[in-house]
Design an enzyme around this catalytic site. Sequence first.
Site, short mmCIF file in Angstrom:
data_model
loop_
_atom_site.label_atom_id
_atom_site.label_comp_id
_atom_site.label_asym_id
_atom_site.label_seq_id
_atom_site.Cartn_x
_atom_site.Cartn_y
_atom_site.Cartn_z
N ARG A 145 92.60 99.51 46.30
CA ARG A 145 92.45 98.46 45.70
C ARG A 145 93.25 97.13 46.42
O ARG A 145 92.75 95.99 46.43
CB ARG A 145 93.19 98.42 44.30
CG ARG A 145 92.62 99.35 43.40
CD ARG A 145 91.04 99.07 43.03
NE ARG A 145 90.42 99.88 41.99
CZ ARG A 145 89.50 100.80 42.29
NH1 ARG A 145 89.24 100.94 43.49
NH2 ARG A 145 89.01 101.61 41.52
N LYS A 179 91.78 96.87 39.28
CA LYS A 179 90.89 97.78 38.34
C LYS A 179 92.12 99.08 37.93
O LYS A 179 92.44 99.58 38.71
CB LYS A 179 89.71 98.23 38.84
CG LYS A 179 88.79 99.20 38.05
CD LYS A 179 87.64 99.52 38.78
CE LYS A 179 86.76 100.28 37.85
NZ LYS A 179 85.46 100.87 38.39
#
Length: 236
Positions: free
Chosen positions: A184, A219
């Site tokens: 990420r 996320k």
Amino acid sequence: MAIKDKVRVQTMKDQAEWLLHNIIPRHVADSIKSTAKYSENHKDVAVMFASIVNFNELYDEDYLGGKEYLRVLNELVADMDELLSQDEFKNIEKIKTIGSTYMAAAGLDAKVRAENTDAHQHIFELVEFALAMQKVIDDFNQDLIEFNLILRIGLNFGDVTAGVIGTTKLYYDIWGDAVNIASRMDSTGVPGRIQVSGACAAILNRRYELERRGPVFVKGKDNMDVYLLKGRKDDT
């Protein structure tokens, strides 16, 4: 004839060892030879994802069926792989390439880590590897004027599980929340920059100048405080 056969067998053995060590790490291969399976938990492993963010834009299947662009990608990855042969990157392990994304980790070999004088040395070495990758990209762009490849890097550290899957076509990989966050850090990162998590920044602050980017939605983690690497403290 006996001497020739012995040399031939040794050559074949050396080739098999070379191939095995290019599929899975040497310390893992040594373990598999005796147990036929491998899985291990590791603490504070540094994980990095580095993506060529504009490769898909440059890729043109109409030009030689895309072969020329894959040749360029192969040359670039080979240049990055060559960095791993340098002694300063002995802690670094290439995990895999996923399309135009290069995944690497540091701190997976307990014996190598035991030799380190600093408990976080492997994390610093992965950052240096990331900086070296940026230089590889810069040099590559200068040599091939028609290309302007842009590298985006995400870095994190934490606990991971490493293992080898399968009995044929062995597949070595690492899993864990630290890996997901590193991914990420790349996908939410800034083109041309190295983005790190807050936990990572707290360690890197000893040697590097960091720029706080602020909260970024990640996320599965909601908003995370992230930082961008500016450079080594002695350079800045």
